[in-house]
Design a protein around this motif. Structure first.
Motif, PDB file in Angstrom:
ATOM      1  N   ALA A 115       0.668  -1.343   0.095  1.00 18.77           N
ATOM      2  CA  ALA A 115      -0.063  -0.023  -0.081  1.00 18.77           C
ATOM      3  C   ALA A 115       0.931   1.363  -0.082  1.00 18.77           C
ATOM      4  O   ALA A 115       0.305   2.176  -0.019  1.00 18.77           O
ATOM      5  CB  ALA A 115      -0.967  -0.069   1.073  1.00 18.77           C
ATOM      6  N   ASN A 118       2.996   6.178   2.850  1.00 20.97           N
ATOM      7  CA  ASN A 118       2.455   7.328   3.571  1.00 20.97           C
ATOM      8  C   ASN A 118       1.671   7.102   4.676  1.00 20.97           C
ATOM      9  O   ASN A 118       1.576   7.803   5.589  1.00 20.97           O
ATOM     10  CB  ASN A 118       1.724   8.235   2.369  1.00 20.97           C
ATOM     11  CG  ASN A 118       2.478   8.639   1.399  1.00 20.97           C
ATOM     12  OD1 ASN A 118       3.615   8.880   1.616  1.00 20.97           O
ATOM     13  ND2 ASN A 118       2.113   9.329   0.295  1.00 20.97           N
ATOM     14  N   TRP A 119       0.842   5.846   4.686  1.00 22.20           N
ATOM     15  CA  TRP A 119      -0.198   5.581   5.808  1.00 22.20           C
ATOM     16  C   TRP A 119       0.754   5.597   6.850  1.00 22.20           C
ATOM     17  O   TRP A 119       0.150   5.771   8.227  1.00 22.20           O
ATOM     18  CB  TRP A 119      -0.788   4.148   5.576  1.00 22.20           C
ATOM     19  CG  TRP A 119       0.186   2.883   5.392  1.00 22.20           C
ATOM     20  CD1 TRP A 119       0.640   2.553   4.255  1.00 22.20           C
ATOM     21  CD2 TRP A 119       0.236   2.193   6.604  1.00 22.20           C
ATOM     22  NE1 TRP A 119       1.511   1.407   4.717  1.00 22.20           N
ATOM     23  CE2 TRP A 119       1.217   1.278   6.341  1.00 22.20           C
ATOM     24  CE3 TRP A 119       0.088   2.172   7.798  1.00 22.20           C
ATOM     25  CZ2 TRP A 119       1.672   0.371   6.661  1.00 22.20           C
ATOM     26  CZ3 TRP A 119       0.645   1.206   8.788  1.00 22.20           C
ATOM     27  CH2 TRP A 119       1.358   0.242   8.013  1.00 22.20           C
ATOM     28  N   ARG A 122       1.502   8.986   8.424  1.00 24.82           N
ATOM     29  CA  ARG A 122       0.305   9.708   9.030  1.00 24.82           C
ATOM     30  C   ARG A 122       0.169   9.176  10.350  1.00 24.82           C
ATOM     31  O   ARG A 122      -0.484   9.906  11.153  1.00 24.82           O
ATOM     32  CB  ARG A 122      -0.858   9.914   7.989  1.00 24.82           C
ATOM     33  CG  ARG A 122      -0.735  10.622   6.652  1.00 24.82           C
ATOM     34  CD  ARG A 122      -1.904  10.399   5.911  1.00 24.82           C
ATOM     35  NE  ARG A 122      -3.173  10.547   6.580  1.00 24.82           N
ATOM     36  CZ  ARG A 122      -3.641  11.993   6.770  1.00 24.82           C
ATOM     37  NH1 ARG A 122      -2.863  12.965   6.529  1.00 24.82           N
ATOM     38  NH2 ARG A 122      -4.530  12.069   7.704  1.00 24.82           N
ATOM     39  N   LEU A 123       0.320   7.993  10.365  1.00 23.63           N
ATOM     40  CA  LEU A 123       0.180   7.295  11.716  1.00 23.63           C
ATOM     41  C   LEU A 123       1.082   7.703  12.811  1.00 23.63           C
ATOM     42  O   LEU A 123       0.730   7.814  14.142  1.00 23.63           O
ATOM     43  CB  LEU A 123       0.118   5.833  11.663  1.00 23.63           C
ATOM     44  CG  LEU A 123      -0.311   4.887  12.767  1.00 23.63           C
ATOM     45  CD1 LEU A 123      -1.792   5.166  13.065  1.00 23.63           C
ATOM     46  CD2 LEU A 123      -0.224   3.468  12.435  1.00 23.63           C
ATOM     47  N   ARG A 443       6.710  13.488   2.526  1.00 27.54           N
ATOM     48  CA  ARG A 443       5.711  12.521   2.163  1.00 27.54           C
ATOM     49  C   ARG A 443       6.450  11.820   0.914  1.00 27.54           C
ATOM     50  O   ARG A 443       7.151  12.596   0.058  1.00 27.54           O
ATOM     51  CB  ARG A 443       4.677  13.277   1.770  1.00 27.54           C
ATOM     52  CG  ARG A 443       3.574  13.795   2.701  1.00 27.54           C
ATOM     53  CD  ARG A 443       2.956  12.528   3.298  1.00 27.54           C
ATOM     54  NE  ARG A 443       2.017  13.071   4.325  1.00 27.54           N
ATOM     55  CZ  ARG A 443       2.278  12.958   5.911  1.00 27.54           C
ATOM     56  NH1 ARG A 443       3.273  12.336   6.267  1.00 27.54           N
ATOM     57  NH2 ARG A 443       1.500  13.194   6.567  1.00 27.54           N
TER      58      ARG A 443
END
Length: 446
Positions: A115, A118-119, A122-123, A443
């Protein structure tokens, strides 16, 4: 490769044999002091820690296709959790928790592979990670002072011990301030050596075991305990494994710094998923031989930045030397004779630096504590982590043999603080506005 990067040896360049040994020894010295400090504090074997750091680094090089020149050493983030888990089920239980932390790395690597990255970024915003890193250092402050000031095992004040600790601290500070070049990267090692000599002069070092030790000796390898009752197993996992939340952020930060130093983007090639996989595999391996969890070392990144030697062959050489040193009985015995006061002196500096680095992260990423949201998250993390808050669930189990097992499942200190911080970051309103301009990392797409 960026045009302004002055390269002495590139990633895949192999140095000549004589230079190879010297350059690898340089990396070994850079990681040595901190790597042996972690097992010293947690009750694990320093010789095993050397072996597991070397083997873990070689495994990391394999997982990253020999494209990232990073050395892995003992992780400071796991000190308090390992100590807590060891009181529940001994070192084997703590190592079981570390193994699960390594498995978390593997799972995260899989999701990044599928995936993108970036996830994860952000977490783990700086308003969460910064205070948690501060907790790592500050929660261990009392441990460092006790080691420096008191007689080991007695808890009573000793002027010779405290004087040795303060002298050790002073040597480390002076070396860090005034030495130049590569020598400026190993003030902890110089502090330990100087403190050891002072300890000898005041009579708090027993050198006899070094003379009695064999030149070759197999370290005392132990393994994660898979034979625990499952309540104890769950308790150890809950104490140790959540620390992976913090170390994942630290690891990603190290990759960003190393990318900048070498003029590459390691988050893209070979990919953050491979780097995290290598770190997780190294931690799993360490838990299977009795070493503390591994993490990429900023000290060794600093050596690369100064020398411009980026060769994975040099890093691999340091890893092989670490393994060999672990099997030299006299070196292992010498490490064991280091006075607790000496390690307490360097711990005062190291733990303070860890706490300060968390504060620096928040400053560098422009975390605005004028925003109520950020102020609440950071404040709660600091007090829960430093205050030693815990969630305790007493459990009673009827076993097959008719006996009853009672166990307390705890999530304590830093792990609890990290979990609470993550939850607050996810549920409190104003997340997008608060994170604007303050992302922990740039990012990027994996």
């Amino acid at each position: 490769m960026a045009a302004d990067i002055d390269v002495v040896l590139d990633v895949h360049d192999r140095p000549k044999p004589g230079a190879w040994v010297v350059l690898s020894l340089q990396h070994l010295f850079a990681m040595f002091g901190a790597t042996i400090l972690v097992p010293f504090l947690t009750g694990l074997n320093p010789a095993v820690a050397l072996v597991s750091s070397g083997l873990g680094t070689l495994l990391y090089i394999l997982c990253t296709r020999a494209k990232i020149p990073a050395y892995l050493g003992s992780s400071f983030a796991f000190i308090a959790p390992i100590i807590s888990a060891s009181t529940i089920a001994g070192p084997g239980g703590a190592l079981l928790g570390a193994l699960v932390a390594g498995l978390i790395y593997v799972v995260v690597a899989f999701f990044i592979w599928k995936a993108g990255v970036n996830w994860l970024l952000r977490l783990l915003p700086p308003v969460v990670v910064g205070p948690v890193i501060m907790v790592i250092g500050l929660s261990l402050a009392s441990v460092a002072v006790d080691m420096a000031m008191n007689i080991p095992g007695e808890g009573t004040y000793s002027a010779p011990h405290f004087g040795t600790a303060m002298a050790t601290l002073l040597i480390a500070i002076l070396c860090g301030m005034f030495l130049k070049g590569v020598f400026a990267l190993v003030p902890i090692l110089f502090g330990i050596i100087g403190g050891y000599l002072i300890g000898l002069s005041v009579g708090i070092v027993d050198f006899s075991q070094v003379t009695q030790a064999a030149w070759f000796a197999v370290p005392d390898f132990i393994m994660a305990d898979f034979g625990l009752q499952w309540p104890q197993m769950v308790a150890c996992i809950l104490v140790v494994a959540p620390v992976a939340i913090v170390t994942l952020a630290e690891h990603t930060g190290d990759q960003m710094v190393l990318s900048k130093v070498t003029g590459r983007n390691f988050l893209k090639e070979p990919g953050l998923h491979r780097s995290i996989l290598g770190d997780g595999a190294a931690t799993i391996l360490a838990s299977l031989v009795g070493g503390p969890p591994n993490t990429t070392y900023g000290e060794n990144i600093g050596v690369i930045a100064i020398t411009r030697v980026m060769s994975v062959w040099v890093i691999g050489g340091a890893a092989v030397l670490a393994v060999l040193f672990g099997f030299v009985g006299k070196i292992a015995a010498l490490i064991q004779t280091i006075p607790v006061a000496v390690m307490g002196g360097v711990s005062i500096l190291l733990f303070g630096i860890i706490a300060s680095s968390g504060m620096r992260m928040m400053i560098d990423r422009h975390v605005d504590l004028g925003r109520k949201r950020n102020l609440i998250i950071s404040s709660v993390i600091l007090v829960i982590g430093i205050g030693g808050a815990l969630v305790n669930v007493p459990l009673t189990f009827d076993l097959a043999d008719g006996t009853t097992l009672e166990a307390d499942v705890e999530i304590a200190g830093m792990a609890l603080a990290a979990i609470v911080g993550l939850i607050l970051n996810l549920v409190l309103p104003g997340r997008e506005e608060a994170e604007h301009g303050g992302s922990i990392f740039l990012r990027t797409e994996a």
